[in-house]
Write a protein that holds these residues in place. Structure first.
Motif, PDB file in Angstrom:
ATOM      1  N   ASN A 172      36.024  40.429  49.466  1.00 60.38           N
ATOM      2  CA  ASN A 172      35.537  39.068  49.231  1.00 60.38           C
ATOM      3  C   ASN A 172      34.714  38.568  50.415  1.00 60.38           C
ATOM      4  OD1 ASN A 172      37.013  39.222  46.903  1.00 60.38           O
ATOM      5  ND2 ASN A 172      38.612  37.788  47.537  1.00 60.38           N
ATOM      6  N   VAL A 173      35.200  38.828  51.616  1.00 69.02           N
ATOM      7  CA  VAL A 173      34.495  38.326  52.796  1.00 69.02           C
ATOM      8  C   VAL A 173      33.152  39.046  52.964  1.00 69.02           C
ATOM      9  CG1 VAL A 173      34.541  38.163  55.313  1.00 69.02           C
ATOM     10  CG2 VAL A 173      36.580  37.559  53.998  1.00 69.02           C
ATOM     11  N   VAL A 174      33.151  40.360  52.766  1.00 63.95           N
ATOM     12  CA  VAL A 174      31.884  41.081  52.923  1.00 63.95           C
ATOM     13  C   VAL A 174      30.903  40.677  51.819  1.00 63.95           C
ATOM     14  CG1 VAL A 174      30.790  43.348  53.098  1.00 63.95           C
ATOM     15  CG2 VAL A 174      33.033  42.984  54.084  1.00 63.95           C
ATOM     16  N   GLY A 175      31.440  40.258  50.681  1.00 64.83           N
ATOM     17  CA  GLY A 175      30.548  39.776  49.627  1.00 64.83           C
ATOM     18  C   GLY A 175      30.075  40.873  48.696  1.00 64.83           C
ATOM     19  N   ARG A 434      45.535  41.027  35.283  1.00 67.19           N
ATOM     20  CA  ARG A 434      44.859  39.808  35.740  1.00 67.19           C
ATOM     21  C   ARG A 434      45.415  39.307  37.081  1.00 67.19           C
ATOM     22  NH1 ARG A 434      42.166  35.817  33.043  1.00 67.19           N
ATOM     23  NH2 ARG A 434      42.788  36.661  31.047  1.00 67.19           N
ATOM     24  N   TRP A 435      46.743  39.389  37.229  1.00 71.01           N
ATOM     25  CA  TRP A 435      47.369  38.934  38.486  1.00 71.01           C
ATOM     26  C   TRP A 435      46.697  39.610  39.682  1.00 71.01           C
ATOM     27  CZ3 TRP A 435      49.681  41.145  42.672  1.00 71.01           C
ATOM     28  CH2 TRP A 435      50.428  40.298  43.504  1.00 71.01           C
ATOM     29  N   GLN A 438      42.263  38.888  39.533  1.00 73.70           N
ATOM     30  CA  GLN A 438      41.722  37.550  39.745  1.00 73.70           C
ATOM     31  C   GLN A 438      41.759  37.167  41.234  1.00 73.70           C
ATOM     32  OE1 GLN A 438      43.852  34.701  37.396  1.00 73.70           O
ATOM     33  NE2 GLN A 438      45.671  34.724  38.683  1.00 73.70           N
ATOM     34  N   GLN A 439      42.354  38.036  42.053  1.00 70.99           N
ATOM     35  CA  GLN A 439      42.271  37.805  43.505  1.00 70.99           C
ATOM     36  C   GLN A 439      40.996  38.410  44.107  1.00 70.99           C
ATOM     37  OE1 GLN A 439      45.981  38.384  45.731  1.00 70.99           O
ATOM     38  NE2 GLN A 439      47.008  38.722  43.786  1.00 70.99           N
ATOM     39  N   TYR A 440      40.296  39.201  43.296  1.00 72.64           N
ATOM     40  CA  TYR A 440      39.047  39.823  43.772  1.00 72.64           C
ATOM     41  C   TYR A 440      37.851  39.011  43.277  1.00 72.64           C
ATOM     42  CZ  TYR A 440      42.113  44.009  43.846  1.00 72.64           C
ATOM     43  OH  TYR A 440      43.132  44.908  44.043  1.00 72.64           O
ATOM     44  N   ASP A 441      36.904  38.750  44.155  1.00 69.63           N
ATOM     45  CA  ASP A 441      35.645  38.156  43.702  1.00 69.63           C
ATOM     46  C   ASP A 441      34.882  39.249  42.947  1.00 69.63           C
ATOM     47  OD1 ASP A 441      33.176  37.023  43.306  1.00 69.63           O
ATOM     48  OD2 ASP A 441      33.092  36.081  45.281  1.00 69.63           O
ATOM     49  N   SER A 442      34.813  39.108  41.635  1.00 69.97           N
ATOM     50  CA  SER A 442      34.170  40.150  40.823  1.00 69.97           C
ATOM     51  C   SER A 442      32.737  39.781  40.456  1.00 69.97           C
ATOM     52  CB  SER A 442      34.979  40.385  39.539  1.00 69.97           C
ATOM     53  OG  SER A 442      35.156  39.172  38.849  1.00 69.97           O
ATOM     54  N   MET A 443      32.266  38.603  40.917  1.00 69.48           N
ATOM     55  CA  MET A 443      30.960  38.128  40.440  1.00 69.48           C
ATOM     56  C   MET A 443      29.923  37.881  41.530  1.00 69.48           C
ATOM     57  SD  MET A 443      32.197  35.546  37.450  1.00 69.48           S
ATOM     58  CE  MET A 443      33.830  35.092  37.971  1.00 69.48           C
ATOM     59  N   VAL A 444      30.330  37.937  42.806  1.00 72.09           N
ATOM     60  CA  VAL A 444      29.355  37.719  43.875  1.00 72.09           C
ATOM     61  C   VAL A 444      28.244  38.763  43.732  1.00 72.09           C
ATOM     62  CG1 VAL A 444      30.652  39.171  45.520  1.00 72.09           C
ATOM     63  CG2 VAL A 444      29.110  37.410  46.383  1.00 72.09           C
ATOM     64  N   ARG A 451      33.143  42.323  33.579  1.00 71.11           N
ATOM     65  CA  ARG A 451      34.097  42.091  34.665  1.00 71.11           C
ATOM     66  C   ARG A 451      35.354  42.941  34.443  1.00 71.11           C
ATOM     67  NH1 ARG A 451      32.380  37.131  33.083  1.00 71.11           N
ATOM     68  NH2 ARG A 451      34.361  36.631  32.110  1.00 71.11           N
TER      69      ARG A 451
ATOM     70  N   ASN B  12      27.312  34.946  51.928  1.00 74.30           N
ATOM     71  CA  ASN B  12      27.072  36.074  51.024  1.00 74.30           C
ATOM     72  C   ASN B  12      26.633  35.675  49.621  1.00 74.30           C
ATOM     73  OD1 ASN B  12      29.495  35.536  49.636  1.00 74.30           O
ATOM     74  ND2 ASN B  12      30.672  36.884  50.967  1.00 74.30           N
ATOM     75  N   CYS B  13      26.395  34.382  49.404  1.00 76.41           N
ATOM     76  CA  CYS B  13      25.834  33.966  48.116  1.00 76.41           C
ATOM     77  C   CYS B  13      24.396  33.482  48.298  1.00 76.41           C
ATOM     78  CB  CYS B  13      26.684  32.880  47.475  1.00 76.41           C
ATOM     79  SG  CYS B  13      28.398  33.361  47.240  1.00 76.41           S
ATOM     80  N   ASP B  16      22.080  35.149  45.835  1.00 77.90           N
ATOM     81  CA  ASP B  16      22.353  34.664  44.477  1.00 77.90           C
ATOM     82  C   ASP B  16      21.691  33.304  44.248  1.00 77.90           C
ATOM     83  OD1 ASP B  16      23.915  36.886  44.593  1.00 77.90           O
ATOM     84  OD2 ASP B  16      25.838  35.832  44.513  1.00 77.90           O
ATOM     85  N   PHE B  51      31.413  33.515  53.528  1.00 74.94           N
ATOM     86  CA  PHE B  51      32.428  33.334  54.575  1.00 74.94           C
ATOM     87  C   PHE B  51      31.702  33.186  55.905  1.00 74.94           C
ATOM     88  CE2 PHE B  51      34.721  35.089  51.108  1.00 74.94           C
ATOM     89  CZ  PHE B  51      36.033  34.671  51.247  1.00 74.94           C
ATOM     90  N   PHE B 110      43.574  34.005  46.767  1.00 77.48           N
ATOM     91  CA  PHE B 110      42.182  33.861  46.350  1.00 77.48           C
ATOM     92  C   PHE B 110      42.171  33.863  44.825  1.00 77.48           C
ATOM     93  CE2 PHE B 110      37.838  35.125  45.542  1.00 77.48           C
ATOM     94  CZ  PHE B 110      37.113  34.619  46.609  1.00 77.48           C
ATOM     95  N   ARG B 111      41.271  33.087  44.220  1.00 75.07           N
ATOM     96  CA  ARG B 111      41.211  33.045  42.754  1.00 75.07           C
ATOM     97  C   ARG B 111      39.770  33.154  42.295  1.00 75.07           C
ATOM     98  NH1 ARG B 111      44.392  30.542  38.813  1.00 75.07           N
ATOM     99  NH2 ARG B 111      46.091  31.478  39.961  1.00 75.07           N
ATOM    100  N   CYS B 112      39.523  34.161  41.457  1.00 81.58           N
ATOM    101  CA  CYS B 112      38.197  34.330  40.852  1.00 81.58           C
ATOM    102  C   CYS B 112      38.370  34.321  39.347  1.00 81.58           C
ATOM    103  CB  CYS B 112      37.590  35.657  41.303  1.00 81.58           C
ATOM    104  SG  CYS B 112      35.992  36.009  40.540  1.00 81.58           S
ATOM    105  N   ALA B 141      35.420  31.242  42.797  1.00 82.91           N
ATOM    106  CA  ALA B 141      35.844  32.369  43.633  1.00 82.91           C
ATOM    107  C   ALA B 141      36.122  31.833  45.024  1.00 82.91           C
ATOM    108  CB  ALA B 141      34.756  33.442  43.678  1.00 82.91           C
ATOM    109  N   ARG B 198      26.001  31.414  39.558  1.00 80.58           N
ATOM    110  CA  ARG B 198      26.541  32.604  38.899  1.00 80.58           C
ATOM    111  C   ARG B 198      26.593  32.420  37.377  1.00 80.58           C
ATOM    112  NH1 ARG B 198      31.684  34.640  42.583  1.00 80.58           N
ATOM    113  NH2 ARG B 198      30.629  34.524  44.600  1.00 80.58           N
TER     114      ARG B 198
END
Lengths: 758, 227
Positions: A172-175, A434-435, A438-444, A451, B12-13, B16, B51, B110-112, B141, B198
């Motif tokens: 998530n942080v690396v994007g 999902r648990w 949903q903790q992973y940013d799948s859309m950046v 997804r 990082n967006c 986008d 971030f 974290f929630r996406c 996200a 997005r």
């Protein structure tokens, strides 16, 4: 040059003398055998000092040298018309047309995760990202394959919670979007969880980089995080069995800084765009040692390294510590002499520590200098090309012969079908993930078209109509029961998943998670699984372009189920072809492609009902598999498929339920079969796909499929909000989709919430 | 209409946002490195997600000291449009351009997801192409999106129409009054945790974010036309 044999003055700890190393057999503490120590002595023509011994020990560890698996890996197909780079570099590269290529690799971080799950899993992600951008590619997607013990164990819940959080944090942080993966639970992984991380990148052909040192006098530049005492001996740690003492190896686990990784990523890609780099390699396992030695050996040159110039986090680090540190987020660059300032300008912009730490030399010597003294002087080829290879012999275990009897059939066929479906959907391995995701940013990066939660993830490529489908797969139960069939099935299923998303499978990367190869039965598993994978790869035209071997996955002397994990990448030719597993509209006709043999050996139902697996796994006919995949892709590309779902764990019943969940659309199934209900619904026969197609297209679709020699039957239609299954005129399942979905959705959150109260 | 997307170490967006502006509006957009102070040539600024500085110390707490923030503050005071998305929202809060503070999600993870929202205030430059109370879906996200403000501030926000978006259904982070996005009192600075960039074309799963960009362009065109 005779290196200084007395390096005690440079270290905070007393280092043993060469004679002490020999006489007290201290090399065994670093994982070297007496025979290997003799080889070192022969290569040097004298006794090694402590630093040199450390360098040999990490370079010759299984993790870096593949000394136990190399002869077997040679059996895998690595060539193909699209392969631009096979195994041997940071990651494999496959041509996807338009001057672009896809770069990808999978790697394990099992041992670090077992002792420190957050950092262990996080740095696994960090390492695989660096492997991809060290090729010059822009990382565009992450996937992962995870294996844990049963969630009833508080320790397992802790491991899962922390490992997932670590993976999420880093990606998530690396994007980079985490777009897919798989998680399975089995008692075999209780003491030895598996974390395999895969990264996929995109590159223009002309930007492809290599990990090589060339051009005498050219500078070697160190960039990234400074070097600390973390992770020393990580590569050796990864090449041993886990034990009670493994907790003491906690300092062997590195701490990651994804922010630093993001800066390093952007800076390196900027240098690639400027065309400045001659060579680039990640400092991953065995840190500075492995990266510099491999680059030097590959370039056919020598190298002088000046350790005083290496950015250091701590004072008083010895050469041994600097060379063996596995501090994260570091990269080694070779550039043309005179261009140092251009490089520094870019690195300074990203506020990254960097330094010229060495020079390419003539000859073949790998020399390390510290405080004006030479502390190591080694012929570099002896570290890389002359690493020892163990030719081992596998032995078929007695249990393999004994496992053939299918005595479980009677017990399984008596189970009530509705109850069976509920139990299987609630099994954590099959339940909704999902648990986790949903903790992973799948859309950046705004390129994710499919997804997590379908057969394969899909990302689209900017400015082009096409996309990439990606999947990771591996069913260790099948491999345990028959390594050859199981290995082949891992490849076949990954390809099938990618096909169901609307893509043509291109190539694979593999992560081979096995036990101790010194045990003949484990080596037999490894050998047969590799042969099975190789056979499937040849048949399906998907070469292996890289990967990773993780051996010694054992606790208390007991090996995990053999777990080859396959990461597959496929090409979606047009965005119009992108297909998911979800039913789309009421009235669509359900077609089942492929033959059902009612096979329950190694099935989820068998595990759930009997608490164990036995017998033989579903058989695999690769010709039938190939025909099926070709037929499915053909239909999808013709534009008349609403949904496509691979039949895998849990069989037809689970496939129908999963397809129903996304939109809450039910199905009415009505079939005639020679099989009894349970094997029909829960058998896991391979090479099968469930399609939903618009009614008006059903006949034509069936004809198209049958023309390709693939069995196809019309089994029902998408209808209502109920899952209703009739077999030979009897309704055997009648459940609301929503109530089944609740079971499926809540299984993992409920199991994990227990960790808050227990 | 010329857009600036400030880029901090760790954003990082940024790409986008640029893609969204180009795709939806076809207007010019520049990435501006965080060391550049002067943003005078731009008509609108989009502070992107990500971030910045690794979220070290606290999300947005370090980025707000970057030189480019001088330009952002100046643009806001001149009435130009400033949009902060996700980490951009947090940065604008830290810079004092938007009310409230952000806590870690109440479930600590974290929630996406793709999240249903309502447009509470559709009279802003950012939201005029939405209908009032329109139900929309935007991706979220984040790990620190749990908006907090005290009772007095909350009342003010409600009275001034500064609550622009609310979460519908289950609140994904525990924010006060389901708040997903707020504006400054003047209405030219908006921050929201969801990601409109997005959700601009069909294959993304929602196109509901596109109207935020078309709203901004229409506002600017009308303003130029009136001048």
């Amino acid at each position: 040059m005779q290196p200084n044999q007395n390096v005690m003055g440079t270290s905070t700890v007393m280092e043993p003398t060469p004679e002490e190393i020999r006489d007290r057999k201290l090399y065994s503490e670093l994982g070297l055998t007496p025979a290997e120590f003799e080889q070192v002595e022969k290569h040097l023509g004298r006794l090694p000092n402590w630093t040199e011994l450390g360098i040999y020990s990490v370079m010759w560890s299984e993790h870096c040298s593949y000394k136990n698996s190399k002869p077997l890996l040679k059996r895998l197909p690595v060539d193909g018309p699209r392969v631009l780079q096979g195994p041997g570099e940071g990651a494999g590269v496959i041509d996807i047309g338009d001057g672009q290529a896809v770069v990808f690799k999978i790697e394990s971080h099992n041992h670090p995760t077992a002792v420190e799950p957050f950092q262990g899993a996080a740095t696994g992600v960090g390492g695989i990202i660096r492997d991809v951008f060290s090729m010059g590619a822009r990382p565009v997607a992450l996937l992962n394959s995870l294996r844990f013990g049963p969630l009833e164990s508080p320790r397992v819940r802790y491991l899962l919670e922390q490992a997932v959080a670590g993976i999420a944090h880093y990606g998530n942080v690396v994007g980079i979007p985490t777009v897919g993966g798989e998680v399975e639970f089995d008692a075999t992984y209780e003491g030895n969880p598996l974390v395999n991380a895969m990264c996929v990148g995109i590159i223009n052909h002309e930007d492809i980089q290599q990990g090589v040192a060339k051009g005498v006098d050219n500078p070697v530049i160190y960039v990234g995080a400074s070097t600390g005492r973390d992770g020393i001996h990580g590569a050796i740690f990864a090449s041993e069995e886990l034990s009670e003492a493994s907790e003491e190896k906690r300092p062997s686990v590195q701490a990651g800084d994804p922010f630093m990784e993001k800066l390093l990523l952007e800076a390196c890609l900027e240098l690639v765009q400027k065309g400045i780099l001659l060579g680039i390699q990640d400092m991953g396992a065995a840190g500075l040692t492995c990266s510099s030695a491999e680059m030097t050996a590959k370039g056919g040159v020598g190298l002088d390294l000046y350790l005083d110039d290496v950015p250091q986090r701590e004072e008083g680090m010895s050469p041994y510590e600097i060379m063996l540190s596995e501090s994260q987020e570091r990269m080694l660059l070779v550039v043309e002499e005179g261009r140092e300032a251009e490089v520094k300008e870019v690195l300074d912009k990203w506020e990254l520590p960097s330094a010229v730490v060495g020079r390419v030399t003539e000859g073949d010597r790998y020399r390390i200098f510290h405080q004006r003294e030479c502390v190591a002087d080694i012929p570099v080829k002896t570290l890389v090309d002359d690493a020892p290879i163990n030719y081992r012999q596998g032995e078929e275990p007695l249990s393999f012969r004994e496992e053939t009897a299918a005595s479980y059939m009677e017990e399984l066929t008596g189970v009530d079908p509705t109850e069976a479906l509920q139990r299987v959907l609630a099994a954590p391995s099959l339940a909704s993930k999902r648990w986790v995701y949903q903790q992973y940013d799948s859309m950046v990066r705004t390129s994710t078209a499919v997804r997590p939660g379908s057969d394969a993830a899909v990302i689209v490529l900017d400015g082009l109509d096409k996309g990439l489908a990606m999947s990771v797969d591996g069913n260790s139960r099948y491999v345990k029961l028959d390594p050859h069939v199981g290995g082949a099935t891992a490849v076949a299923e990954a390809a099938r998943n990618v096909v169901c998303a609307g893509a043509r499978p291109l190539a694979i990367t593999d992560c081979l998670n096995f036990g101790n190869p010194e045990k003949p039965d484990v080596f037999w598993q490894l050998e047969n699984a590799i042969d099975g994978m190789g056979e499937a790869c040849r048949q399906l035209g998907t070469p292996v372009v890289g990967g990773n071997v993780s051996l010694y996955n054992e606790t208390k002397g007991s090996a995990i189920h053999p777990t080859p994990v396959v990461g597959m990448v496929g090409l979606v030719e047009s965005r119009d072809h992108i297909t998911t597993q979800s039913f789309q509209q009421e009235g669509d006709v359900l077609l089942l492609l492929g033959a059902n043999f009612g096979e329950l050996g190694g099935s989820e139902l068998q595990q759930q009902v009997l608490g164990m697996i036995s017998g033989r796994p579903p058989q695999l006919d690769l010709a039938a598999e190939k025909a099926l995949q070709s037929a499915v892709l053909h239909l999808i590309q013709a534009g008349n498929v609403s949904s496509a779902h691979d039949l895998s764990t849990g069989g037809l019943a689970v496939a129908i339920a999963e397809s129903a969940f996304a939109k809450g659309l039910g199905a009415r199934i009505d079939v005639e079969t020679d099989l009894t209900v349970i094997p029909y619904l829960f058998g896991e026969s391979q090479s099968r796909v469930l399609l939903s197609v618009p009614k008006e297209f059903a006949k034509e679709a069936m004809a198209m499929v049958e023309k390709q020699g693939v069995t196809c039957s019309r089994i029902g239609e998408v209808s209502g909000e109920q899952l209703s299954i009739w077999i030979n005129g009897v309704e055997v399942v009648s459940e609301q989709v929503s109530s089944l979905q609740t079971i499926w959705e809540e299984a993992i959150p409920c199991a994990m919430n227990a960790s808050l109260t227990n | 209409m010329r857009f600036a997307v400030p880029v901090f170490p760790g954003s990082n967006c940024d790409i986008d946002c640029e893609k969204a502006i180009t795709t939806v509006l076809g207007e010019p957009v520049d990435f501006v490195w965080h060391t550049q102070r002067d943003l005078d040539q731009y008509d609108a600024i989009i502070v992107p997600g990500g971030f910045s500085y690794g979220d070290y110390l606290r999300a947005g707490a370090l980025a707000r000291f970057s030189p480019v923030m001088e330009g952002v503050v100046k643009a806001a005071s001149e009435g130009k449009l400033v949009l902060g998305i996700c980490n951009g929202f947090q940065i604008l809060q830290e810079a004092g351009l938007l009310p409230g503070a952000m806590r870690v999600n109440d479930h600590l993870k974290f929630r996406c997801d793709i999240q249903p929202l309502t447009v509470v205030n559709n009279s802003l430059a950012f939201t005029q192409d939405y209908r009032r109370d329109e139900g929309i879906q935007l991706p979220i996200a984040h790990g620190e999106g749990n908006f907090y403000c005290d009772e007095v501030t909350l009342k003010e926000l409600e009275q001034n129409g500064q609550i622009v978006f609310r979460y519908v259904g289950s609140n994904p982070n525990g924010s006060v009054e389901d708040i997903a996005g707020v504006s400054n009192r003047e209405g030219n600075v908006l921050g929201l945790m969801p990601h409109p960039e997005r959700a601009i074309v069909e294959w993304m799963g929602s196109q509901d974010g596109a109207k935020m960009f078309t709203s901004m362009l229409r506002y600017w065109e009308e303003k130029i036309g009136a001048a």
